[in-house]
Scaffold this motif. Structure first.
Motif, PDB file in Angstrom:
ATOM      1  N   LYS A 118       0.815  -1.207   0.000  1.00  0.00           N
ATOM      2  CA  LYS A 118       0.000   0.000   0.000  1.00  0.00           C
ATOM      3  C   LYS A 118       0.854   1.265   0.000  1.00  0.00           C
ATOM      4  CE  LYS A 118      -3.896  -2.303   0.398  1.00  0.00           C
ATOM      5  NZ  LYS A 118      -4.869  -2.371  -0.715  1.00  0.00           N
ATOM      6  N   ARG A 119       1.992   1.190   0.658  1.00  0.00           N
ATOM      7  CA  ARG A 119       2.832   2.373   0.818  1.00  0.00           C
ATOM      8  C   ARG A 119       4.268   1.923   0.986  1.00  0.00           C
ATOM      9  NH1 ARG A 119       1.763   6.972   5.451  1.00  0.00           N
ATOM     10  NH2 ARG A 119       3.572   8.302   5.024  1.00  0.00           N
ATOM     11  N   ARG A 317       8.929   8.107  -2.123  1.00  0.00           N
ATOM     12  CA  ARG A 317       7.778   7.202  -2.136  1.00  0.00           C
ATOM     13  C   ARG A 317       7.700   6.499  -3.496  1.00  0.00           C
ATOM     14  NH1 ARG A 317       1.590   8.095   0.006  1.00  0.00           N
ATOM     15  NH2 ARG A 317       0.878   5.999  -0.517  1.00  0.00           N
ATOM     16  N   SER A 319       5.622   4.015  -6.008  1.00  0.00           N
ATOM     17  CA  SER A 319       4.240   3.613  -6.246  1.00  0.00           C
ATOM     18  C   SER A 319       4.130   2.804  -7.531  1.00  0.00           C
ATOM     19  CB  SER A 319       3.329   4.843  -6.355  1.00  0.00           C
ATOM     20  OG  SER A 319       3.371   5.617  -5.175  1.00  0.00           O
TER      21      SER A 319
END
Length: 350
Positions: A118-119, A317, A319
């Motif tokens: 998710k992250r 981050r 993704s």
């Protein structure tokens, strides 16, 4: 249903020279594998590594030698007895997982039982340079949450001090690539803690692991070159507090899952790492990242041009966009892979 595959070399120029304690490189040389059952296609990528006596030619030869045996494979666990751990098995393992996702209409997360990521924040890597230039590299990352620093045995504290001053809020991972002696490690440990170093990867040669027994450092020591498969974990737990799981060492996601479980059972922390490659090489490893403490999958940031529909990165981050290049059900990418397959089969026939 018979499985066919082809393997070929590709090269990705790097955005800048990448230097570690063992040398420098300006491009990522990878092996790409495409598999098909005659209807669906899957693909994977691996990075042969000279440190483990691998080359593009040796990996391609390994893969060519098992074509007949792969034709009747029932699942990826059978690969463990057909090919040794390493990048040849990794590329084929990844391609087979991708193919299975297309065949079954299920994601690799669903097929493996892994938790969907998710992250995820990945470390961003600085290669060896002068202290001033490494500080400039750190400034470019704009206070990244986690910075990984390649070092040798020279100017260790000077380089780290410059980086820490340039990016004081970042946690640091130091990767010595076996470049330190046990005495150097002991001398530097107190100051490294003050410089916000959270983890040190493979500070000593893999032949010197036993010298770390009883050290009880304030900073996590992480086995990298010493850790290949799940079979190594129990021994390494005597010397290290963490292990770096790289699929080019485990020989693919299938064994990577086993190594992750074994490390957790040994109460070790886990880093999921990579060689320098494209998003296709990172995709299977990314599946492991939901339950680990450190992620180092910034390979796509180091190449000048990543593959289409690869990972996106924003301030550390990482993704998975939609559409994505690997591991999902559906027809995405099938026309491209079929065309690529036909192109290389035609070249081989000429």
């Amino acid at each position: 249903m018979s499985i066919q595959f082809l393997a070929f070399a590709e090269a990705f120029p790097l955005a800048r020279e990448f230097r570690i304690s063992r040398g420098a490189k300006t491009q990522a040389d990878v092996v790409t594998v495409i598999v098909t059952d005659g209807h669906y296609y899957g693909w994977g990528e691996s990075v042969p590594y000279a440190r483990y006596n691998e080359s593009i030619s040796s990996v391609l030869a390994q893969l060519d030698s098992v074509k007949d045996r792969v034709a009747t494979l029932k699942d990826t666990t059978e690969l463990l007895s057909i090919l040794p751990a390493g990048s040849a098995r990794n590329a084929l393992d990844a391609a087979l997982w991708d193919l299975r996702a297309k065949q079954t209409g299920k994601s690799v997360y669903a097929l493996t039982g892994l938790s969907e990521v998710k992250r995820c924040y990945t470390a961003q890597t600085l290669s060896i340079d002068t202290p001033d230039n490494m500080a400039k590299q750190a400034l470019e990352l704009k206070q990244a949450p986690l910075i990984k620093i390649k070092l040798d045995g020279e100017l260790v504290l000077e380089r780290l001090a410059a980086i820490s001053q340039a990016s004081p809020k970042s946690r640091l991972i130091v990767d010595a690539n076996e470049g330190w002696s046990p005495a150097q490690l002991s001398d530097w440990l107190p100051e490294l803690k003050a410089l916000n170093v959270a983890l040190i990867e493979q500070p000593v040669p893999d032949t010197d692991d036993a010298s770390l027994a009883g050290l009880n450092p304030d900073i996590l020591l992480c086995a990298d070159e010493s850790c290949h498969t799940s079979e190594n974990i129990d021994t390494l737990a005597n010397y290290y507090q963490a292990v770096n799981i790289k699929l080019d060492k485990t020989g693919g996601l299938t064994e990577g899952i086993r190594a992750l479980k074994k490390a957790k059972d040994a109460r070790m922390q886990v880093m999921v790492g990579c060689m320098v490659g494209s998003s296709l090489a990172m995709a299977p490893a990314y599946c492991l990242c939901e339950s680990v403490q450190f992620v180092d999958l910034d390979g796509p940031l180091l190449v000048a041009q990543d593959r289409a529909d690869g990972f996106t990165f924003e301030h550390g981050r990482m993704s998975q966009p939609s559409p994505f290049l690997w591991g999902l059900p559906g027809q995405y990418g099938q026309q491209f892979l079929a065309s690529t397959w036909q192109h290389h089969m035609t070249e081989e026939a000429l």
